[in-house]
Design a protein around this motif. Sequence first.
Motif, mmCIF file in Angstrom:
data_model
loop_
_atom_site.group_PDB
_atom_site.id
_atom_site.type_symbol
_atom_site.label_atom_id
_atom_site.label_comp_id
_atom_site.label_asym_id
_atom_site.label_seq_id
_atom_site.Cartn_x
_atom_site.Cartn_y
_atom_site.Cartn_z
ATOM 1 N N PRO A 125 0.102 -7.328 1.443
ATOM 2 C CA PRO A 125 -0.349 -6.251 0.562
ATOM 3 C C PRO A 125 -1.175 -5.175 1.234
ATOM 4 O O PRO A 125 -1.620 -4.257 0.568
ATOM 5 C CB PRO A 125 -1.181 -7.004 -0.479
ATOM 6 N N GLN A 126 -1.403 -5.262 2.536
ATOM 7 C CA GLN A 126 -2.195 -4.240 3.225
ATOM 8 C C GLN A 126 -1.511 -3.782 4.511
ATOM 9 O O GLN A 126 -1.048 -4.620 5.291
ATOM 10 C CB GLN A 126 -3.590 -4.775 3.587
ATOM 11 N N PRO A 127 -1.425 -2.473 4.754
ATOM 12 C CA PRO A 127 -0.954 -1.997 6.056
ATOM 13 C C PRO A 127 -1.780 -2.579 7.204
ATOM 14 O O PRO A 127 -1.254 -2.864 8.272
ATOM 15 C CB PRO A 127 -1.125 -0.479 5.964
ATOM 16 N N GLY A 345 -0.517 1.876 -3.893
ATOM 17 C CA GLY A 345 -0.613 0.631 -3.138
ATOM 18 C C GLY A 345 0.761 0.010 -3.044
ATOM 19 O O GLY A 345 1.751 0.602 -3.461
ATOM 20 N N GLY A 346 0.825 -1.199 -2.513
ATOM 21 C CA GLY A 346 2.130 -1.837 -2.429
ATOM 22 C C GLY A 346 2.108 -3.121 -1.633
ATOM 23 O O GLY A 346 1.095 -3.496 -1.038
ATOM 24 N N ASP A 347 3.255 -3.808 -1.639
ATOM 25 C CA ASP A 347 3.437 -5.057 -0.903
ATOM 26 C C ASP A 347 4.682 -4.933 -0.045
ATOM 27 O O ASP A 347 5.761 -4.556 -0.541
ATOM 28 C CB ASP A 347 3.605 -6.223 -1.866
ATOM 29 N N ALA A 348 4.543 -5.274 1.235
ATOM 30 C CA ALA A 348 5.637 -5.116 2.197
ATOM 31 C C ALA A 348 6.161 -6.469 2.652
ATOM 32 O O ALA A 348 5.387 -7.385 2.951
ATOM 33 C CB ALA A 348 5.172 -4.318 3.409
ATOM 34 N N MET A 415 -7.190 2.921 0.083
ATOM 35 C CA MET A 415 -8.074 2.975 1.252
ATOM 36 C C MET A 415 -8.403 1.592 1.795
ATOM 37 O O MET A 415 -8.319 1.343 3.004
ATOM 38 C CB MET A 415 -9.374 3.691 0.885
ATOM 39 N N SER A 416 -8.783 0.663 0.924
ATOM 40 C CA SER A 416 -9.185 -0.656 1.402
ATOM 41 C C SER A 416 -8.015 -1.407 2.014
ATOM 42 O O SER A 416 -8.197 -2.222 2.924
ATOM 43 C CB SER A 416 -9.801 -1.476 0.260
ATOM 44 N N ASP A 417 -6.800 -1.121 1.546
ATOM 45 C CA ASP A 417 -5.620 -1.770 2.112
ATOM 46 C C ASP A 417 -5.298 -1.255 3.513
ATOM 47 O O ASP A 417 -4.578 -1.904 4.265
ATOM 48 C CB ASP A 417 -4.404 -1.551 1.208
ATOM 49 N N GLN A 418 -5.800 -0.079 3.848
ATOM 50 C CA GLN A 418 -5.595 0.455 5.187
ATOM 51 C C GLN A 418 -6.696 0.031 6.159
ATOM 52 O O GLN A 418 -6.565 0.202 7.366
ATOM 53 C CB GLN A 418 -5.526 1.983 5.143
#
Length: 464
Positions: A125-127, A345-348, A415-418
């Motif tokens: 869920p985070q880059p 946001g997103g999930d990869a 932002m927090s996911d990056q």
Amino acid sequence: MRIHSSSTIRPHRTVTTLAALLTGALALSACSSSDNKSGKDTTDSGTPASTPTSSTVSLPKLNGTTLEIAAVWTGQEQANFKQVLAEFEKRTGAKVTFVPAQDPIINFLGSKIAGGQPPDVAMLPQPGAIKQAVRQKWAKPLGPEALAELQKNYSQGWQDIGKVDGKQYGVYYKAANKSLIWYNAKVFENAGAKEPKTWKDLLTSAQAVYDSGVTPFSVPGADGWPLTDWFENVYLSQAGPEKYDQLTQHKIKWTDPSVRQALETLAQIWGKKDYLAGGQSGALQTEFPASVTQTFTGGDQPKAAMVYEGDFVQVNIGETKAKVGTDAKVFPFPAVGANAPVVSGGDAAVILKDSKAAQALVTFLASPDAATIQAKLGGYLSPNKSVPISAYPNEVQQKIAKALIASGDDFRFDMSDQAPQAFGGTPGKGEWKDLQDFLRNPSDVAGTQAKLERDAAAAYGSGS
């Protein structure tokens, strides 16, 4: 662990464009006539979600092959995704096992890998987590089939956010519009409250709701990540995209006056005990799913009138008797500064065990076939531009999806996911913990800034 893609640096105009699209889209929420309110795996017609009428992606035969895919998804979201995996099994003959993961998933994967049992694919869920997986040499790059499917169906911005050092590792199977506030329509009607356009309007509506005898906000303080989303929306709108990008990359410190201003703005809600369901202490014991359901149960006397979070809230609303578009309505996060914020946001999907089967599964997840199945089930948004808008089960979801696709590359990612995982994605640590402490004591702005800067400096310095 910062993502340095072109998709994260955009002029202010592009953010405003998507905000305008969403404003127009969500104005139609009252027109929605079909939603997945039962919480069951059905389409808008009430029948089980079906396969797309035609296959757009070629998959190999994998009879006898077994695969594992790990994600932190639970409840209805997990059940819906399993229908997608069932279709992959049907087409290929492979057997896919869903592995429930603990948050943060990067730590969960680390223990699995140390034990010699990594899943074949993981949903990150985070880059920042993708970058960490690459640095640890866990992640494998996409093969030609998956890459071709990705390039055919995704805008460049969504491709870039899944890259590390110019190489493609992630396929963003799921997206989120994280700039929405959902509200109990009956409460607003009884209070004479209006859908706000600005932060000042939001405070006015909150006071009207409070005066009518209902607590205005449900805040899931037990989970740190929704608190970071609150901050990001306020900060993006108030400080602007350039500052947002600088803070995301820690090019400015968390002791910057712009951060102080955002925290002081948040305190206008978080600092009012009577505005939070259960007060600050109650909010800190409320997990995200409960924050949604308590807003839409109890008729016109719920525990709270409003709950902030993304489009995926619809899954949790589906667990109540409330109907999206009638009982449960939504408006874009109000403008704090000159323009309303739009945070995505997103999930990869990331391959951990490079094999024909793992590559085939990620190729399938990059196709419109997979996303269309889950889109029909509701509570899901895909950045895949080849998914038909008509696949989404209600008009609210269709308009949100249309706005996302129309925005192309013009979005700001969470932002927090990056951020490095230790700062932006770990329960009980970093930004999550610091904002929980701030919710506990919203008067301590300077102390919160100091803690945020200390934790950010440590995490960005170590790259962890």
